[in-house]
Design an enzyme around this catalytic site. Structure first.
Site, PDB file in Angstrom:
ATOM      1  N   HIS A 125      40.296  32.546  47.284  1.00 37.20           N
ATOM      2  CA  HIS A 125      40.291  32.952  45.862  1.00 37.20           C
ATOM      3  C   HIS A 125      38.959  32.656  45.180  1.00 37.20           C
ATOM      4  O   HIS A 125      38.732  33.112  44.054  1.00 37.20           O
ATOM      5  CB  HIS A 125      41.405  32.236  45.080  1.00 37.20           C
ATOM      6  CG  HIS A 125      42.784  32.637  45.494  1.00 37.20           C
ATOM      7  ND1 HIS A 125      43.184  33.952  45.548  1.00 37.20           N
ATOM      8  CD2 HIS A 125      43.863  31.893  45.888  1.00 37.20           C
ATOM      9  CE1 HIS A 125      44.453  34.008  45.955  1.00 37.20           C
ATOM     10  NE2 HIS A 125      44.873  32.775  46.180  1.00 37.20           N
ATOM     11  N   ASP A 162      47.153  35.694  54.391  1.00 36.96           N
ATOM     12  CA  ASP A 162      47.750  34.828  53.363  1.00 36.96           C
ATOM     13  C   ASP A 162      48.595  35.715  52.431  1.00 36.96           C
ATOM     14  O   ASP A 162      48.301  36.887  52.252  1.00 36.96           O
ATOM     15  CB  ASP A 162      46.625  34.144  52.571  1.00 36.96           C
ATOM     16  CG  ASP A 162      47.126  33.084  51.609  1.00 36.96           C
ATOM     17  OD1 ASP A 162      47.080  31.893  51.959  1.00 36.96           O
ATOM     18  OD2 ASP A 162      47.565  33.448  50.490  1.00 36.96           O
ATOM     19  N   HIS A 164      48.761  35.704  49.348  1.00 32.93           N
ATOM     20  CA  HIS A 164      48.019  36.072  48.139  1.00 32.93           C
ATOM     21  C   HIS A 164      46.791  36.911  48.513  1.00 32.93           C
ATOM     22  O   HIS A 164      46.214  36.718  49.586  1.00 32.93           O
ATOM     23  CB  HIS A 164      47.561  34.809  47.398  1.00 32.93           C
ATOM     24  CG  HIS A 164      48.681  33.890  47.009  1.00 32.93           C
ATOM     25  ND1 HIS A 164      49.045  32.804  47.782  1.00 32.93           N
ATOM     26  CD2 HIS A 164      49.523  33.923  45.955  1.00 32.93           C
ATOM     27  CE1 HIS A 164      50.070  32.190  47.192  1.00 32.93           C
ATOM     28  NE2 HIS A 164      50.384  32.850  46.090  1.00 32.93           N
TER      29      HIS A 164
HETATM   30 ZN   LIG Z   1      48.169  31.873  49.436  1.00 23.41          ZN
END
Ligand SMILES: [Zn+2]
Length: 308
Positions: A125, A162, A164
């Site tokens: 991220h 993942d 996300h």
């Molecule tokens: Zn994640």
């Protein structure tokens, strides 16, 4: 045939607070599992600290310095509501990125076939100028740009399973057609990016999945959208953002995957690495918040890496 395991005790010292899901117990659980006799053949290496020059390929130098300067001497410092630093966070973040850089070096110089980095904080991220979502520096993007610039590779691919979307990796890669990024992720979901329409310069493949998608749909979409595009890209190095929070037992998401899916995708990616990249593959830990599911999934993933 060798698989390397890069980790460092300093990665246990990053403490985002006692109720934070991204805790040191995650890495402890992973290392305990990989300490099992079945993994005796794993060659263990201490992760070095990334150099500022390594990080600066992804993050502007002043941003790196700002993060490192903000590491508290005691207590906690919050970068955002989810991204918290403790006194151990600076070294942990440098070792996490340094692990991936060192793993890339080892795999490209053919010291080993492939490598897994058991590190935290995670990285995908972290955008060039913004730490967020539990991530300080973008470990895998730092490794990918190192592979290209220090070893002269032309084409480096990152596949991110993942749960996300790896907004930071996409932001780093999206204007550069010698980098490839593909992600499966629950959608709509944190961090909000990752729509199928986000394609960069033709080098980004996003596979958004509805909650409760499950194994069949995950495998079908990876097989239909990601693997052919990755084959066309002909990567000289395959890198994996290995987050295991898509597991059905994970408390943060609802994608309903299991260890078998992680075995399957690891086999597919290894096959592509052998087809185009002389088998060179570097994987690094991202998310995964149910301790039993996480350690079982990492074990399944690493077993496939060791099986070549
Ligand atoms: Zn994640």
């Amino acid at each position: 045939m060798t698989t390397l395991l890069y980790t460092h005790p300093a990665c246990l010292e990053h403490d985002p607070g006692s109720h934070h899901p991204e805790s040191a117990t995650r890495l402890r659980a992973v290392l305990e599992t990989l300490g099992d006799l079945a993994f005796a053949r794993l060659e263990r290496r201490e992760a070095p600290e990334a150099a500022i020059d390594d990080l600066a390929r992804v993050h502007p130098r002043r941003h790196v310095e700002r993060i490192l300067r903000a590491v508290p001497k005691s207590g906690y410092v919050g970068i955002d509501a989810d991204t918290i630093m403790s006194p151990g966070s600076g070294e942990a973040a440098l070792r996490a990125a340094g692990a991936v850089v060192a793993a890339v070096d080892s795999v490209i110089t053919q010291e080993a076939d492939n490598a897994f980095c058991a590190v935290r904080p995670p990285g995908h991220h972290a955008e060039p100028e913004r730490a967020m979502g539990f991530c300080l520096f973008n470990n895998i993007a730092v490794g990918a740009l190192h592979a290209r610039e220090a070893h002269g590779l032309d084409r480096v691919a990152v596949i991110d399973f993942d749960v996300h979307h790896g907004n930071g990796t996409q932001a780093t890669f999206e204007t550069d057609d010698r980098l490839f990024y593909a992600s499966t992720h629950q959608y709509p979901f944190y961090p909000g990016t990752g729509a199928a329409s986000e394609t960069g310069v033709g080098n980004i493949v996003n596979v958004p999945l509805r909650p409760m998608s499950g194994s069949m749909q995950f495998r079908a979409e990876v097989g239909r959208r990601i693997l052919p595009a990755l084959d066309d890209f002909r990567p000289q190095l395959v890198m994996i953002s290995a987050g295991f929070d898509g597991h059905r037992r994970d408390p943060l998401a609802q994608l309903m995957l299991d260890e078998g899916d992680y075995v399957w995708i690891t086999e597919q990616l290894l096959e592509i690495a052998y087809r185009h990249a002389r088998g060179r593959l570097v994987s690094t830990l991202e998310g995964g918040y149910d301790l039993d599911a996480l350690s079982a999934s990492v074990a399944a993933h690493v077993r496939v890496l060791m099986s070549v």
